[in-house]
Structure formats: structure tokens, C-alpha cells
Write an enzyme that holds these catalytic residues in place. Structure first.
Site, PDB file in Angstrom:
ATOM      1  CG  LEU A   1      26.253  48.998  30.478  1.00 31.24           C
ATOM      2  CD1 LEU A   1      26.206  47.120  29.869  1.00 31.24           C
ATOM      3  CD2 LEU A   1      24.236  48.977  29.816  1.00 31.24           C
ATOM      4  CG  ASP A   2      24.103  51.659  36.411  1.00 31.81           C
ATOM      5  OD1 ASP A   2      24.142  52.543  35.927  1.00 31.81           O
ATOM      6  OD2 ASP A   2      22.108  51.451  36.475  1.00 31.81           O
ATOM      7  CB  ILE A   3      28.846  48.496  39.504  1.00 32.25           C
ATOM      8  CG1 ILE A   3      29.886  47.831  39.231  1.00 32.25           C
ATOM      9  CG2 ILE A   3      27.527  48.017  40.469  1.00 32.25           C
ATOM     10  CD1 ILE A   3      30.430  48.135  40.270  1.00 32.25           C
TER      11      ILE A   3
ATOM     12  CB  THR B   1      23.517  47.513  34.280  1.00 30.82           C
ATOM     13  OG1 THR B   1      22.290  48.074  34.809  1.00 30.82           O
ATOM     14  CG2 THR B   1      22.974  46.709  32.733  1.00 30.82           C
TER      15      THR B   1
ATOM     16  CG  HIS C   1      21.719  55.177  38.755  1.00 34.96           C
ATOM     17  ND1 HIS C   1      21.956  53.858  38.269  1.00 34.96           N
ATOM     18  CD2 HIS C   1      21.908  55.279  39.335  1.00 34.96           C
ATOM     19  CE1 HIS C   1      23.181  52.928  39.257  1.00 34.96           C
ATOM     20  NE2 HIS C   1      22.891  54.419  40.018  1.00 34.96           N
TER      21      HIS C   1
END
Length: 239
Positions: free
Chosen positions: A102-104, A106, A191
Site C-alpha cells: 500500500l502506498d505510504i 494509504t 499508484h
């Protein structure tokens, strides 16, 4: 299996700690105290005890975490806190890793395990494992936006997204005019969700993953909290 590996994989301690425990004659194999971690044991037949308590061997662990923003989906990093850093010492000997990322910024569901086969199956493009996200976006989606997102959208030169599912929660949000939707995708490109909404001239303001396959994020888990999967939850993930 070597005794020291068995003990480390059972959560007794690190290899270094296990060595010291063995020296102190705290480990017995079939009633005999053993100091040598190099001996081989049969984890299914031999009775291994630590301070007279039988050790139940558990080769794999499966952990559900509600990832907070600001934490990265990696095993180690010199600049940011990782999901592994959030775990207590109980799991440090298992060499767990995050399944996917997961993105930082998110939040939400991420699975941590040391089961490479399960991880491969969940991430394999051939398996088409759905991931559902709760999204706050800058402005409401038009019907055409929804169709574009659901039917597949070109991101970059060589990538067109597979069909997605959009569920509009409210077209009249009172939170600064932001719209709220669920989006379900079966891929996990870099992303991807943010890029998809950007492609229809929108912006993701908040993103949280709530499902992965048949696994649903436990709503009782606060950000940064985690727990092991139940047998029922694990069965839902197996192929």
C-alpha cells in the site's frame, strides 16, 4: 529440521537467543535435555519442550493489519517506519513480509505472512484477486467517469486496467464537497487507484483498502493494530 531453526520458527527467540536458551538446558527433546541446536528433529513426531511446556510448531503465521498512513509496506527501510516495525517481538523470528503493498499515505488492510506460496497466489495476475478500496475524491464522478473507470482505462503506454467496479456512496458529501466511492480492482500497479482517478480529471484525497479477496478488514482494528487470521479467514484465502 534443525532444532535451532524449529525453536526460532516457533517464536521461542532469535537464533542467538535460542543458542543461550539451549546452553541453559531449558530445551528437552523426548524427555532429554539438549544443548546442541544443530541436531535434527522430526517436528511432527518428536516432543519438544521449553521449560517443561510442549512447543506446538507453527511454520506459518498470517497477520491482518490496519496499516496507518506514514508507514511503508516493506520489511526494512532506513528512512521510514515499516509495517514490520509495528509488530511485537512475538513475530520477529518468523521473517514475515507484506503481501503486496500500500502506498505510504494509504491506510487499511494489509496481510503479513511468511507463506510464500499463499503470497504468490494472492498477487499473481492469473488469479485475479479483487481488492476493494474506500476513496474520497475531490469532486463527484459523472456517469461517463464511472463507465470509463469500470470499462478499463489506459495508464501509460503499455498498460490498460482490467474492468473495475465503482460504487458511489454519496454524490452530495458534506465534507468539503468531496465525493465518496468504493472501487474494486484486480490489479495492483504502482499508484494505480490514484492514477485511475487522475485519468478522469479527479484527485484522490483519502484511500483505504478494506478487502483483499474474501478477506475483510476487521473494523475493530484501530490504525496500526493487527491480529492473526482465524482459521475461517485463512480458508477463504486459500486456492
Amino acid at each position: 529440521m534443525r532444532l535451532d531453526k524449529f525453536l526460532a520458527n516457533s517464536g521461542i527467540g532469535t537464533r542467538k537467543e535460542v543458542k543461550e536458551i539451549l546452553k541453559k538446558k531449558k530445551i528437552s527433546v523426548n524427555g532429554i535435555f539438549v544443548k546442541d541446536g544443530k541436531i535434527h528433529i522430526d517436528e511432527k513426531k518428536d516432543v519438544i519442550k521449553y521449560e517443561n511446556e510442549v512447543i506446538s510448531y507453527k511454520p506459518f503465521v498470517y497477520i491482518m493489519m490496519n496499516k496507518p498512513a506514514g508507514v511503508i509496506s516493506a520489511t526494512e527501510d532506513s528512512h521510514h517506519k515499516t509495517v514490520i516495525d509495528l509488530l511485537n517481538n512475538k513475530y520477529r523470528t518468523y521473517d514475515v513480509f507484506p503481501v503486496g503493498r500500500l502506498d505510504i499515505d494509504t491506510e487499511g488492510l494489509i496481510l503479513l505472512t511468511n507463506d510464500g506460496i499463499l503470497s504468490h497466489n494472492l498477487l499473481s495476475p492469473k488469479k485475479h484477486v479483487d481488492k476493494k478500496y474506500y476513496v474520497k475524491i475531490a469532486k463527484p464522478l459523472s456517469e461517463n467517469d464511472v463507465k470509463t473507470l469500470e470499462n478499463g482505462i489506459k495508464l501509460g503506454e503499455n498498460f490498460v486496467t482490467k474492468k473495475a467496479k465503482i460504487e458511489v456512496i454519496s454524490k452530495d458529501s458534506h465534507e468539503n464537497g468531496n465525493n465518496q466511492v468504493y472501487i474494486t480492482i484486480s490489479e495492483g500497479k504502482f499508484h494505480q487507484v490514484k492514477r485511475m482517478f487522475k485519468a478522469v480529471n479527479n484527485e484522490v484525497l483519502y484511500l483505504k483498502r478494506i478487502t483483499m479477496g474474501n478477506l475483510l478488514l476487521d473494523q475493530n482494528l484501530k490504525l496500526g493494530e493487527y491480529r492473526e487470521l482465524t482459521e475461517e479467514e485463512l480458508d477463504k484465502l486459500k486456492f
